[in-house]
Design an enzyme around this catalytic site. Sequence first.
Site, short mmCIF file in Angstrom:
data_model
loop_
_atom_site.label_atom_id
_atom_site.label_comp_id
_atom_site.label_asym_id
_atom_site.label_seq_id
_atom_site.Cartn_x
_atom_site.Cartn_y
_atom_site.Cartn_z
NE ARG A 20 -1.93 -1.88 3.53
CZ ARG A 20 -2.75 -1.87 4.49
NH1 ARG A 20 -4.35 -1.30 5.07
NH2 ARG A 20 -2.37 -2.10 5.33
CG ASN A 74 -4.39 -4.85 3.35
OD1 ASN A 74 -3.79 -4.66 2.04
ND2 ASN A 74 -3.42 -4.69 3.53
#
Length: 756
Positions: free
Chosen positions: A19, A37
Site C-alpha cells: 500500500r 487491503n
Amino acid sequence: MAKTYKIIVSGQVQGVGFRPYVYSLAKDFSLTGTVSNNEHGVIIYVTGAPKNAEGFYDNLIKNPPPVSKIISSAIEEVPIQNFNRFQIIPSSKEGQVNLPLTPDFAICDDCKKDIADVKNRRYNYAFTTCVNCGPRWSITKTFPFERAHTSIADFPMCESCNNEYTNPANRRFHSQTNTCPECGISFEFTDNRGNIFKAENIFKTIAKQLSEGKIIAIKNTSGYLLCCNAEDDGVVKKLRTLKNRPNKPFAVLYPSLELLQNEACLNAKAIDVLTSTERPITIISLSNYKGHIALQEVAPGLNQLGVMLPYTGILQLLANQLDVPIVATSGNIHGSPILSHKKDVEVKLKSVADYFLHHNLEITHPQDDSVLKISDKYNFECLFRRSRGYAPNYLNVEVQSNDKILALGADLKNSIAFFPNQHLYVGQYLGNLENFDVYNRFVEEIKAFINIFEQKPEVILVDKHPNYQSTQYGLELSKKWNTKLYFIQHHKAHLAAVLGEYGLFKDDNVLGVVWDGTGYGDDGAIWGGEFFKYNAGEMERLAHFEYFDWISGDKMSKEPRLSLFSLADESFHDLLNSKFSREELNVLTAIKSKNKLKTSSVGRLFDAVSSVLKICDFNSFEGEAAMLLENRIIDYNIGRCVNYCKGFSGKTIPTLLILKGVQSDIKNGLETAQIATNFLFTLASIIYKVAENSGSSKICLSGGVFQNTTLIDMLIELNDNRYKLYFNRNLTPNDENMAFGQMMYYLNCENRTHLQ
C-alpha cells in the site's frame, strides 16, 4: 478527460509494503484515489488521465515491492469518482479471507543499519522492522494483515512511531510491525532459577556468557533457540546430552557473511540463499574448511555443515557482539516441537539452559528454521525442511475446485495443507506426530487455519495407513463435521506432489519414481521403492524393488542392522554374527520364519548397505545411516562407477543382488567411498533402465531418498538431455510434501478411496 479505475491485485501483497508503494506510485503519476487491503488482496481506486492510470498500473505490476509476489491483477473502468488526494484507507472485510498469507521476512539491510547506528533512535533495538522485513506469519492471528490482527497490537505506537507510520516519505509508512524502544517489546534475562539480571547491553552480556561456555535459550521471533559457542567442544557435547540429541547435526549461526567466507568455501548460489529474505539454514561442504568449530561435536562424522546468517534484529544484535560462530538449534528436547512460551521453556528447558532471554511478544505460529542443501556438482537446491520464511503459502499452482479441502499429510515430518478459497496454503513443518506435543501443535494449526479462513472443510484427505495419527484425526474430524473422507496412498501422493509442482497432470506416459523409508501399499505391504506410470489422471504401479521381510516393526527403521539381517543370505553369516548376539539371531530368525509383512523400501536398502559397510548399525535420528553413507563420497568420477544391477530388465529390481554387489566389492578390497558411489550409481542406472523400458521421456522423482544430493547430481550427469527430470523444488521431497500431494491427487487423479 479524467476517468476512474478499479484495480484488484492478489497474491503475497499484504504485510509487504504494497500500500505505501502504491501510494508513492500514484503520486508519481498524478493520480488521486484510495488503496486498502481486503479479504482478496489489495483494492485500488484511481482517478486521473487514462494514460497516467495505464502507466501506473503497468509500473505496479511489472515492478512491485521487493518481497511481494503478484498472482493475479485486474483493472476496469468504473463510474467517475472525485478524490481530493490519494490516501491509504482502513482495510475492509466483507467476506472470508481469500488471499495468500505472508511468511516471515529476514531483517533488511536498512534496518540492520538502523540498529547499528548510535545516532538512530532504534540503536540496539532488537525488534526494528519496516515494510520490507520482520515477522508476519509467526505473529498473525487473523487476516487481512493489519496491526490489529497480529500480536504486535499489544504494543500501541508512540507519537514518533505514529509519525513514521503516517509519513509517505518514510520507509515505515504503514508498516504494521512498527515499534521502537519507547513503545515496543521488552526483554527479560534470567538464569535457570528465575533470577532476573539487568544489563546495559544484554547482547554483550549474552556474548560473554557464551564465550564462558554457557548454554542460553534465546526467544527469537519464531520460537526459542538453544545457543552455545560452536568452537567449545565441551559445551556442545553437554548440549547434546541435555537435549537428548546424540548425533544429529546442529545448525551454526555465523555472525557475518565475511567470517563465514573466511572459514568456508561458498559459491554464488550458496551466498544468494544465505542472504535471501527466507534466510534458511544452508548445508555447505566442509572441504577446505579453515575455521575452528568443534566439528566432531557439532556435525559428528560429517563433511558438511548447516550454517545460517542472522535473520532477525535479535540475532543481528547478538552477532554484532560475537567474533565466533555459535550453535543455534531449535529450543526443545529432541523430537518435540520448537517452544515459544516462557512458562513452557522454563519448565522443559530448565535443566538444559543456564540462562534464558525472554521477550513479551506473543508468537502465534512457532516455526523451526527452514533447511536447504545445494548439490555439489550442479547446484541443485533441495529443501530439507520448509518452515520459517516459506510457509504458509504455496503460490506456484492454480487449483480449480468448488470443494473446501483439508489434507492432513503423514505422521513423520508432518505438515498440513488447506484449500478454503481460491488459494492453497501449505503449513510449516511440524514434526513427528508420534510425539504428543507435536500432535497437539498439529491440532492447534488445523484450528488456526479454520479460524483464519472461517471455513470448515467439506473434504478431508488422509494417508492410507490406518494407524497414522493424522489418519485417525481425519476420521475423527470427518465424523464430527460430517465431511467426505478420502484415503490417498502414500507414494501416489509423493508423485502427485511433483506432478503438481510442474503442472504435469494432463501429460501422458510420465514415469514416477518414489523412493523412501516406509508407506502403506495398496497390497498391504510396506512400499518404498516404487515406479509408476502416469497417464492423464491414472497412476499404475509399473515396477518396484524386490520385497524383503519387514521385521520388528518401527524398530527396523531405527536399526540398520535389522535391514541387513532381513536381506542377507548365508553368505553374510559371519558379518551377522559380528553384529548380533546368538540370542538375538535366534529370536530374529524365528520372527523372520513366521513373518508375512514385506517391504520394497529403498530407505531400508540404504540402511542395509550402510550396515554392510560398517558405517551405521543404529540410527539416533531418522535417516542417519543414509546421511552417513552419502557423506563418505567426497567426490566421484562417473566413469569409474560400477553398476551392481547391470542385468536387470524386468519389473522387479533384485534388491539382494545389489547388496551382494556391495559385499563383493568389500571382499575385493575396494575403498568404502567408491563402494558407496557404486551403490548410488546403481540406483541412478536402474531409474534410467526402467525409463528406457517404459518409453517415458519425463521422469518425476520424490520421496525422502531424493534428499541425497549426490544421487541427484548423478542423475543429472547421466541424463545427457535424454529425459526431462522433475524433482521437488518448492517443497521438500520427504513426507512434508505429503499434504500437498494428497491435495493434488484428489484434484487431478482417479481411483480415490472414499470412506462413506
